[in-house]
Design a protein around this motif. Structure first.
Motif, PDB file in Angstrom:
ATOM      1  N   PHE A 212     -12.786 -10.360 -31.267  1.00 20.35           N
ATOM      2  CA  PHE A 212     -12.032  -9.997 -32.471  1.00 20.35           C
ATOM      3  C   PHE A 212     -11.603 -11.240 -33.242  1.00 20.35           C
ATOM      4  CE2 PHE A 212      -8.185  -8.851 -34.791  1.00 20.35           C
ATOM      5  CZ  PHE A 212      -8.539  -7.632 -35.379  1.00 20.35           C
ATOM      6  N   VAL A 213     -11.172 -12.265 -32.535  1.00 17.54           N
ATOM      7  CA  VAL A 213     -10.653 -13.482 -33.163  1.00 17.54           C
ATOM      8  C   VAL A 213     -11.727 -14.179 -33.982  1.00 17.54           C
ATOM      9  CG1 VAL A 213      -9.544 -15.703 -32.728  1.00 17.54           C
ATOM     10  CG2 VAL A 213      -8.994 -13.736 -31.291  1.00 17.54           C
ATOM     11  N   GLY A 214     -12.977 -14.073 -33.567  1.00 16.78           N
ATOM     12  CA  GLY A 214     -14.060 -14.772 -34.242  1.00 16.78           C
ATOM     13  C   GLY A 214     -14.471 -14.155 -35.567  1.00 16.78           C
ATOM     14  N   ARG A 215     -13.991 -12.972 -35.879  1.00 16.32           N
ATOM     15  CA  ARG A 215     -14.361 -12.308 -37.131  1.00 16.32           C
ATOM     16  C   ARG A 215     -13.494 -12.808 -38.287  1.00 16.32           C
ATOM     17  NH1 ARG A 215     -14.530  -7.897 -33.319  1.00 16.32           N
ATOM     18  NH2 ARG A 215     -16.602  -6.951 -33.203  1.00 16.32           N
ATOM     19  N   ASP A 216     -14.026 -12.648 -39.526  1.00 11.11           N
ATOM     20  CA  ASP A 216     -13.175 -12.929 -40.676  1.00 11.11           C
ATOM     21  C   ASP A 216     -12.223 -11.752 -40.869  1.00 11.11           C
ATOM     22  OD1 ASP A 216     -14.604 -10.874 -41.892  1.00 11.11           O
ATOM     23  OD2 ASP A 216     -15.782 -12.184 -43.181  1.00 11.11           O
ATOM     24  N   SER A 217     -11.311 -11.871 -41.826  1.00 12.34           N
ATOM     25  CA  SER A 217     -10.258 -10.867 -41.976  1.00 12.34           C
ATOM     26  C   SER A 217     -10.822  -9.479 -42.274  1.00 12.34           C
ATOM     27  CB  SER A 217      -9.285 -11.286 -43.086  1.00 12.34           C
ATOM     28  OG  SER A 217      -8.195 -10.389 -43.151  1.00 12.34           O
TER      29      SER A 217
ATOM     30  N   ALA B 111      -8.667  -3.391 -29.025  1.00 15.26           N
ATOM     31  CA  ALA B 111      -9.707  -4.088 -29.795  1.00 15.26           C
ATOM     32  C   ALA B 111      -9.232  -5.459 -30.242  1.00 15.26           C
ATOM     33  CB  ALA B 111     -10.106  -3.245 -31.002  1.00 15.26           C
ATOM     34  N   ILE B 112      -7.962  -5.559 -30.628  1.00 14.66           N
ATOM     35  CA  ILE B 112      -7.399  -6.835 -31.077  1.00 14.66           C
ATOM     36  C   ILE B 112      -7.368  -7.859 -29.945  1.00 14.66           C
ATOM     37  CG2 ILE B 112      -5.232  -7.927 -31.826  1.00 14.66           C
ATOM     38  CD1 ILE B 112      -4.696  -5.399 -33.489  1.00 14.66           C
TER      39      ILE B 112
END
Length: 340
Positions: free
Chosen positions: A250-255, A244-245
């Motif tokens: 995944f990168v576009g989401r906030d923490s 998933a990472i």
């Protein structure tokens, strides 16, 4: 400090008056100061006195106020915060320092292994911004042992609301990994032994690369992090999280969103293994009567006796299996001998 300073200035500023003619007999109304403003002024002076007293106490304890080149300041060897991708808070602090100067000094000690350099207990953001602005950084220089450095760092940053659960947990783990006793963790974070144990247990259960990929997740509390750590006891769950990472989305989401995506991947049931190819065949008697069905799947064999066949046939078949196996073994031996 800026809000308090503005309040004091406004209270003592000369009131705006309108010029009166000689014929105007009206006396200007007396200036009244609201009770709330008086309380605010009192609180402001109390806060200033409190900060001044803290500085006096630090100086009395062997601390010295200095200005140093921020390029000479190294961070604490025990990290307590994650680097935040949101630069908005740094920009606000940067503008404040650029306009009014640095109001609160950082805390440093002389570097234990690099003469001429310093090591900070807290104030890492102020050091970074001072470097960007090209100005000296105000610092309290105080002799600190490794343990005192960590405790000062934790007591300054720990109570802040923006320090997330996983940051506290990781900080606690880093303190212990640095060789400090569990009691130092307790002192640094102002927590009891049970809470320290929970923090460290969660931090150690989650691989570093997964924590780094998720980030501080400010809205995720202990409950969900603890459940997440328990899910990671399954190696398949860890594999799903890493998959998933690596997804570009995944990168576009906030923490917080990254945590939820990782949690969802860990909670997802494992995919069922592909069904094995089975072969079924009917077993017929010499007269053509159907007596059973055989199903082959890899090395497994399932024999189902037809309902029309007497139930006693199954018992008979089981009794004959040893004899059938001996016959099979002798036949195999003769075949091998002929081939040789």
């Amino acid at each position: 400090m800026s809000k308090r300073t503005d309040t004091i200035k406004n209270l003592f500023a000369a009131p705006h008056t309108v010029p009166l003619s000689a014929d105007n007999k009206i006396s200007p109304a007396p200036v009244r100061v609201s009770a709330g403003a008086v309380r605010s002024l009192k609180d402001s002076f109390s806060e200033v006195e409190k900060e001044n007293q803290e500085l006096r106490d630090k100086i009395a304890a062997g601390a010295t106020i200095i200005e140093i080149d921020p390029l000479l300041v190294d961070p604490s060897p025990v990290a307590d915060r994650f680097r935040d991708d949101d630069a908005s808070s740094d920009e606000v602090l940067k503008q404040s320092i650029a306009q009014r100067g640095q109001e609160v000094p950082i805390l440093v000690r002389e570097h234990p292994t690099a003469p001429g350099r310093y090591q900070s207990a807290y104030g890492h953001r102020r050091v970074r911004i001072a470097r960007e602005l090209g100005v000296l950084v105000k610092a309290i220089l105080k002799p600190l042992s490794d343990e005192e450095l960590v405790v000062a760092q934790g007591l300054e940053n720990g109570p802040r609301e923006d320090l997330s659960f996983i940051e506290r947990a990781t900080f606690a783990m880093h303190i212990e990994d640095a060789g400090h006793k569990r009691s130092v963790v307790q002192d640094a974070l102002a927590i009891d032994r049970a809470e320290a144990s929970k923090l460290i247990t969660v931090a150690k259960a989650i691989p570093h690369d997964i924590v780094d990929a998720i980030g501080k997740a400010p809205k995720i509390g202990r409950g969900r992090w603890q459940t997440f750590s328990e899910l990671l006891t399954d190696a398949a769950a860890v594999k799903r999280i890493r998959a998933a990472i690596s997804d570009p989305a995944f990168v576009g989401r906030d923490s917080d969103g990254k945590f939820l995506a990782a949690f969802s991947a860990a909670s997802r049931p494992a995919a069922k293994p592909a069904s094995r190819t089975e072969h079924a065949a009917a077993v017929l008697a010499a007269n053509g009567q159907r007596i059973a069905q055989v199903q082959h799947a890899d090395r497994e064999l399932k024999l189902t006796i037809d309902k029309k066949v007497p139930a006693s046939f199954a018992d008979f078949l089981v009794e004959q299996l040893p004899h059938l196996f001996d016959t099979f073994s002798k036949s195999s031996e003769r075949q091998e001998a002929n081939e040789a």
